[in-house]
Enzyme design. Structure first.
Site, mmCIF file in Angstrom:
data_model
loop_
_atom_site.group_PDB
_atom_site.id
_atom_site.type_symbol
_atom_site.label_atom_id
_atom_site.label_comp_id
_atom_site.label_asym_id
_atom_site.label_seq_id
_atom_site.Cartn_x
_atom_site.Cartn_y
_atom_site.Cartn_z
ATOM 1 N N ASP A 48 43.625 55.309 53.314
ATOM 2 C CA ASP A 48 44.868 54.576 53.577
ATOM 3 C C ASP A 48 45.842 54.770 52.416
ATOM 4 O O ASP A 48 46.978 54.280 52.451
ATOM 5 C CB ASP A 48 44.624 53.103 53.914
ATOM 6 C CG ASP A 48 43.926 52.345 52.799
ATOM 7 O OD1 ASP A 48 43.541 52.974 51.789
ATOM 8 O OD2 ASP A 48 43.753 51.119 52.946
ATOM 9 N N SER A 49 45.417 55.557 51.406
ATOM 10 C CA SER A 49 46.355 55.998 50.368
ATOM 11 C C SER A 49 47.489 56.802 50.994
ATOM 12 O O SER A 49 48.490 57.064 50.351
ATOM 13 C CB SER A 49 45.637 56.854 49.316
ATOM 14 O OG SER A 49 44.901 57.894 49.933
ATOM 15 N N ASP A 87 39.484 55.355 56.435
ATOM 16 C CA ASP A 87 39.627 53.977 55.940
ATOM 17 C C ASP A 87 39.966 53.022 57.067
ATOM 18 O O ASP A 87 40.876 53.283 57.866
ATOM 19 C CB ASP A 87 40.772 53.915 54.920
ATOM 20 C CG ASP A 87 40.284 54.028 53.493
ATOM 21 O OD1 ASP A 87 39.127 53.646 53.230
ATOM 22 O OD2 ASP A 87 41.060 54.493 52.649
ATOM 23 N N LYS A 117 35.335 53.582 56.222
ATOM 24 C CA LYS A 117 35.187 53.017 54.868
ATOM 25 C C LYS A 117 35.852 51.646 54.835
ATOM 26 O O LYS A 117 36.913 51.458 55.434
ATOM 27 C CB LYS A 117 35.812 53.938 53.823
ATOM 28 C CG LYS A 117 35.750 53.370 52.393
ATOM 29 C CD LYS A 117 35.991 54.414 51.339
ATOM 30 C CE LYS A 117 37.429 54.770 51.112
ATOM 31 N NZ LYS A 117 38.302 53.631 50.712
ATOM 32 N N GLU A 119 36.744 48.274 52.135
ATOM 33 C CA GLU A 119 36.814 47.792 50.758
ATOM 34 C C GLU A 119 36.201 46.395 50.650
ATOM 35 O O GLU A 119 36.454 45.542 51.512
ATOM 36 C CB GLU A 119 38.276 47.727 50.296
ATOM 37 C CG GLU A 119 38.928 49.089 50.214
ATOM 38 C CD GLU A 119 40.381 49.026 49.744
ATOM 39 O OE1 GLU A 119 40.839 47.939 49.316
ATOM 40 O OE2 GLU A 119 41.045 50.070 49.788
ATOM 41 N N GLU A 186 35.687 52.792 42.385
ATOM 42 C CA GLU A 186 37.029 53.168 41.917
ATOM 43 C C GLU A 186 37.377 52.432 40.627
ATOM 44 O O GLU A 186 37.256 51.199 40.549
ATOM 45 C CB GLU A 186 38.080 52.853 43.004
ATOM 46 C CG GLU A 186 39.487 53.215 42.533
ATOM 47 C CD GLU A 186 40.538 53.254 43.638
ATOM 48 O OE1 GLU A 186 40.187 53.081 44.828
ATOM 49 O OE2 GLU A 186 41.715 53.460 43.297
HETATM 50 O O1 KIV Z 1 42.608 55.556 50.303
HETATM 51 C C1 KIV Z 1 42.061 56.307 49.484
HETATM 52 O O2 KIV Z 1 42.516 57.438 49.220
HETATM 53 C C2 KIV Z 1 40.868 55.834 48.824
HETATM 54 C C3 KIV Z 1 40.374 56.618 47.654
HETATM 55 C C4 KIV Z 1 41.186 56.265 46.466
HETATM 56 C C5 KIV Z 1 38.930 56.459 47.429
HETATM 57 O O3 KIV Z 1 40.335 54.837 49.183
#
Ligand code: KIV
Length: 283
Positions: A48-49, A87, A117, A119, A186
């Site tokens: 989600d970056s 994510d 994924k 968090e 992270e």
């Molecule tokens: O969203 C992302 O790119 C991430 C990485 C920083 C692990 O979660």
């Protein structure tokens, strides 16, 4: 078409056992995913970056489930070998188990990723367990968790105090126990990340967490300096300056058009000679 075998969660678990580092990079579209596969990565994260590096938001929080599905679909269309993880965006796994499963189902069915994924630590263990029980591989993510950035108060290194270290250890154990197949660490101090990696049977994937992790992940745009305002980060090594190559290429194009050097004969089409004489012969 690659001759490599598609990477799976059990292959990654074996890589940890064999001391073979897992390579992961983020990707958000078809060409970058193709290039990542050709370069030999083991896993791709549709992170989600993308909110920061592709959509121009200040944080990841505005990213929606539809955004993640759209970008995941482009990535999964491009690759066959790397294991694609997507994510779960902000607040899509904090409601009821039913809601979480519905969101995960959309990501996997429409996006076609192989895992998701999430968090968080012990507090999300029930959501992780429900997904795993439904047959979905889940990657955890602890340490600096960007979806909680306004609560954390900035991009700060985690695990510096013994209290924080103890909490992080409890969190990763809870995720492993809930059935996560791997966990991202992270911005975690390197000695704590190495210790966590030794304590777990599942692989740890580090970003800003030192060399003691079982694998590494970096954001595509950081690794390649792809963008016009990529902030330098201590934990990122820039392997290329794609932003500069793109900027220069576009500037050269603009100059050539202005100077009528492009298109030249090499990049234009000609008809048969009679057509030219018809057009220019004054008939
Ligand atoms: O969203 C992302 O790119 C991430 C990485 C920083 C692990 O979660």
């Amino acid at each position: 078409m690659s001759t490599r075998r598609p990477v799976t969660t059990s292959i990654m678990k074996k890589m940890k056992k064999d001391g073979n580092p897992i390579t992961m990079i983020t990707a958000y579209d078809y060409p970058s995913a193709q290039l990542a596969e050709e370069a030999g990565v083991d896993a791709i994260l549709v992170g989600d970056s993308l909110g920061n590096v592709v959509l121009g938001y200040e944080a990841t929080l505005p990213v929606t489930l539809d955004d993640m599905i759209y970008h995941t679909r482009a990535v999964t269309r491009a690759v066959s070998v790397p294991f694609v993880v997507t994510d779960m965006p902000f607040m899509t796994y904090h409601g009821s188990v039913d809601e979480t499963l519905k969101n995960v189902a959309r990501l996997m069915r429409e996006g076609r990723c192989k895992a998701v994924k999430m968090e968080g630590g012990a507090e999300i263990a029930p959501a992780v367990r429900a997904c795993v029980q439904a047959g979905v591989p889940v990657m955890g993510h602890v340490g600096l968790t960007p979806q909680s950035i306004y609560q954390i108060g900035g991009y700060k290194v985690q695990g510096k105090t013994s209290e924080q270290a103890k909490k992080l250890l409890e969190d990763v154990k809870a995720l492993e126990e809930a059935g996560a197949f791997a966990v991202v660490l992270e911005l975690v101090t390197d000695e704590l990340a190495a210790h966590i990696s030794e304590q777990l049977t599942i692989p740890t994937i580090g970003i800003g967490a030192g060399a003691g992790c079982d694998g590494q992940v970096l954001v595509f745009h950081d690794l390649l300096q792809y963008g016009s305002s990529i902030r330098p980060k201590k934990f990122v090594k820039a392997y290329a300056n794609v932003g500069e190559v793109i900027r220069q290429g576009i500037a050269d194009y603009v100059r050539d058009v202005k100077e009528r050097k492009f298109p030249d004969d090499e990049h234009a089409f000609k008809g048969e000679s009679e057509v030219a004489s018809y057009l220019y012969g004054g008939k």
